[in-house]
Design a protein around this motif. Structure first.
Motif, PDB file in Angstrom:
ATOM      1  N   ASP A 114       0.818  -1.219   0.000  1.00 45.99           N
ATOM      2  CA  ASP A 114       0.000   0.000   0.000  1.00 45.99           C
ATOM      3  C   ASP A 114       0.854   1.271   0.000  1.00 45.99           C
ATOM      4  N   GLY A 115       1.883   1.263  -0.828  1.00 42.56           N
ATOM      5  CA  GLY A 115       2.706   2.446  -0.994  1.00 42.56           C
ATOM      6  C   GLY A 115       3.875   2.576  -0.045  1.00 42.56           C
ATOM      7  N   SER A 116       4.043   1.637   0.885  1.00 43.71           N
ATOM      8  CA  SER A 116       5.175   1.647   1.822  1.00 43.71           C
ATOM      9  C   SER A 116       6.062   0.441   1.576  1.00 43.71           C
ATOM     10  N   ARG A 117       7.319   0.557   2.022  1.00 46.69           N
ATOM     11  CA  ARG A 117       8.280  -0.533   1.848  1.00 46.69           C
ATOM     12  C   ARG A 117       8.764  -0.981   3.223  1.00 46.69           C
ATOM     13  N   GLY A 212       3.982   5.788   8.739  1.00 45.67           N
ATOM     14  CA  GLY A 212       3.279   6.161   7.512  1.00 45.67           C
ATOM     15  C   GLY A 212       1.848   5.686   7.591  1.00 45.67           C
ATOM     16  N   GLY A 213       1.423   4.948   6.603  1.00 46.88           N
ATOM     17  CA  GLY A 213       0.057   4.428   6.602  1.00 46.88           C
ATOM     18  C   GLY A 213      -0.049   3.002   7.093  1.00 46.88           C
ATOM     19  N   GLY A 244      -1.922  -2.432   6.167  1.00 46.60           N
ATOM     20  CA  GLY A 244      -2.040  -1.178   5.439  1.00 46.60           C
ATOM     21  C   GLY A 244      -3.504  -0.868   5.195  1.00 46.60           C
ATOM     22  N   PRO A 245      -3.799   0.194   4.465  1.00 46.31           N
ATOM     23  CA  PRO A 245      -5.199   0.524   4.169  1.00 46.31           C
ATOM     24  C   PRO A 245      -5.932  -0.570   3.402  1.00 46.31           C
ATOM     25  N   GLU A 246      -5.200  -1.353   2.586  1.00 40.17           N
ATOM     26  CA  GLU A 246      -5.851  -2.352   1.741  1.00 40.17           C
ATOM     27  C   GLU A 246      -5.382  -3.785   1.991  1.00 40.17           C
ATOM     28  N   HIS A 268      -5.844 -10.009  13.965  1.00 36.77           N
ATOM     29  CA  HIS A 268      -5.170  -9.207  12.946  1.00 36.77           C
ATOM     30  C   HIS A 268      -5.385  -9.707  11.512  1.00 36.77           C
ATOM     31  N   GLY A 269      -5.937 -10.884  11.334  1.00 38.56           N
ATOM     32  CA  GLY A 269      -6.124 -11.447   9.997  1.00 38.56           C
ATOM     33  C   GLY A 269      -7.530 -11.173   9.483  1.00 38.56           C
ATOM     34  N   PRO A 270      -7.896 -11.871   8.406  1.00 38.50           N
ATOM     35  CA  PRO A 270      -7.040 -12.784   7.634  1.00 38.50           C
ATOM     36  C   PRO A 270      -6.006 -11.998   6.842  1.00 38.50           C
ATOM     37  N   PHE A 271      -4.973 -12.729   6.378  1.00 41.50           N
ATOM     38  CA  PHE A 271      -3.830 -12.091   5.747  1.00 41.50           C
ATOM     39  C   PHE A 271      -3.801 -12.385   4.249  1.00 41.50           C
TER      40      PHE A 271
END
Length: 401
Positions: A114-117, A212-213, A244-246, A268-271
């Motif tokens: 989602d835009g982060s590394r 970040g996000g 992340g957001p998505e 925290h899931g599902p993943f």
């Protein structure tokens, strides 16, 4: 030496001999925070389920197994591991789906989410050891130079063992702007190696930080810690859930199987993808590393009991750390995935893939390995219908290989 040196306590003298690769012991406010942790009991961190952290069984029998010439030959590839040749070019464009994983070998994974590394357990050193001349040496080169990898938003460390926390790698990353998310106590090592305190996010189990996000949560694991002979269990070990957001991903770090995977998944899931330790297991340390069957069981627990997302096997192929054959973790995981109807990814080191896209599934390790006996298939055939995967103790892996 000065004339007063003989008056120094032995502990102080020993600490002065502790070179940089050994890291540093938590002290001061950091140690006070450790003592307040509900997981720090009777002077050390405790596992969520009891675990024997020292090898069980006969040391003599283990030595016979580990150093036998024929078995040693099976623990390394019989050719060059095919490292992916175009990693940097493939990473130049952002992932189409918003989530891309690149296994760099062992437990090191670059996750673009989602835009982060996020860079998990980065180990670019030649040996996972405090010494440059001894200890397990990598079986394939790093896919790309660390300096060429580009900006990383957050480095995530699972625990402080040498094959997960590498001094030269951390020192190189300390000169960047990245944030480090680490389990409680591990920050002492990083500060000694040049990471500024304001770039550390040091977490106890079930604590969360935001970068970040992304939301990064240190989740329980069943393992242990330490970088020296005198291990006080003063640094925590963890698995990690990253949201992340998505997308959501999970990195197991090192762990034995325990029922807590179900709780982590429920919270925290599902993943979309899990990165699960499936190598360096042995009947001599059954509580602290998972077999591939247990790794598959852990993944399914994290996903609510049913196949979901993609499982990326980690902690295999790069270092020789256990008596099993080099290719055995991959073959056993492949069989376990077929049985469970669970999608798996088997990238070559440095090969990026998107869990929502076409998965790398070619068994690239087979040309580098002799045929394996597959004792786990016999165990599965003999198990009652609907039973859980066989535990490591049900197999004499060293004797039947």
């Amino acid at each position: 030496m000065t004339g007063a040196d003989h008056l120094l306590p032995l502990r102080t003298k020993l600490r002065s001999l502790r070179t940089a690769p050994f890291g540093a012991d938590p002290a001061g406010a950091r140690m006070e925070r450790i003592r307040r942790s509900p997981h720090f009991v009777d002077g050390s961190f405790q596992n969520p389920v009891g675990a024997r952290i020292r090898p069980s069984g006969s040391t003599v029998e283990f030595a016979k197994t580990y150093f036998q010439k024929e078995q040693r030959a099976h623990r390394t590839p019989n050719g060059n591991v095919p490292v992916h040749p175009t990693t940097l070019a493939d990473l130049a464009a952002p992932p189409v789906s918003g989530l891309r994983l690149t296994w760099m070998g062992h437990s090191s994974v670059l996750a673009e989410i989602d835009g982060s590394r996020v860079l998990f357990d980065p180990v670019w050193g030649e040996r996972c050891s405090p010494f440059p001349f001894a200890g397990p040496k990598r079986l394939h080169p790093t896919p790309v130079p660390l300096a060429a990898l580009g900006p990383v938003d957050v480095v995530v460390i699972s625990h402080d063992h040498y094959d997960h926390l590498d001094l030269p790698t951390i020192r190189a990353l300390a000169g960047t702007d990245t944030v480090f998310a680490v389990p409680l106590g591990v920050g002492a090592h990083l500060e000694r190696w040049g990471v500024p305190a304001d770039r550390l996010r040091e977490l106890d189990w079930n604590e969360t930080t935001t970068v970040g996000g992304l939301r990064l949560t240190a989740t329980p694991a069943r393992h242990f810690c330490g970088r020296g002979l005198r291990n006080q269990q003063h640094t925590l070990w963890a698995s990690w859930a990253v949201a992340g957001p998505e997308h959501r991903i999970y990195h197991s770090g090192d762990t034995g199987y325990f029922p807590g995977f179900r709780d982590i998944g429920a919270e925290h899931g599902p993943f979309d993808a899990t990165m699960i330790q499936i190598g360096a297991y042995s009947e001599y340390w059954p509580d602290i590393h998972m077999t591939p069957a247990e790794g598959m069981r852990a993944h399914l627990d994290l996903q609510g009991g049913s196949p979901h997302g993609v499982l990326l096997p980690i902690h295999w192929g790069t270092f020789n750390l256990a008596p099993h054959a080099w290719a055995e973790p991959a073959e056993w995981t492949k069989d376990a995935g077929d049985e469970a109807d669970q999608p798996l990814a088997f990238p070559r080191p440095g090969e990026p893939f998107e869990p929502a896209g076409i998965l790398p599934v070619e068994p690239w390790w087979r040309p580098l390995s002799p045929a394996l006996a597959r004792p786990w298939r016999l165990a599965a055939d003999q198990a009652p219908a609907g039973s859980a995967p066989a535990a490591r103790g049900d197999l004499d892996l060293a004797g039947e290989r």
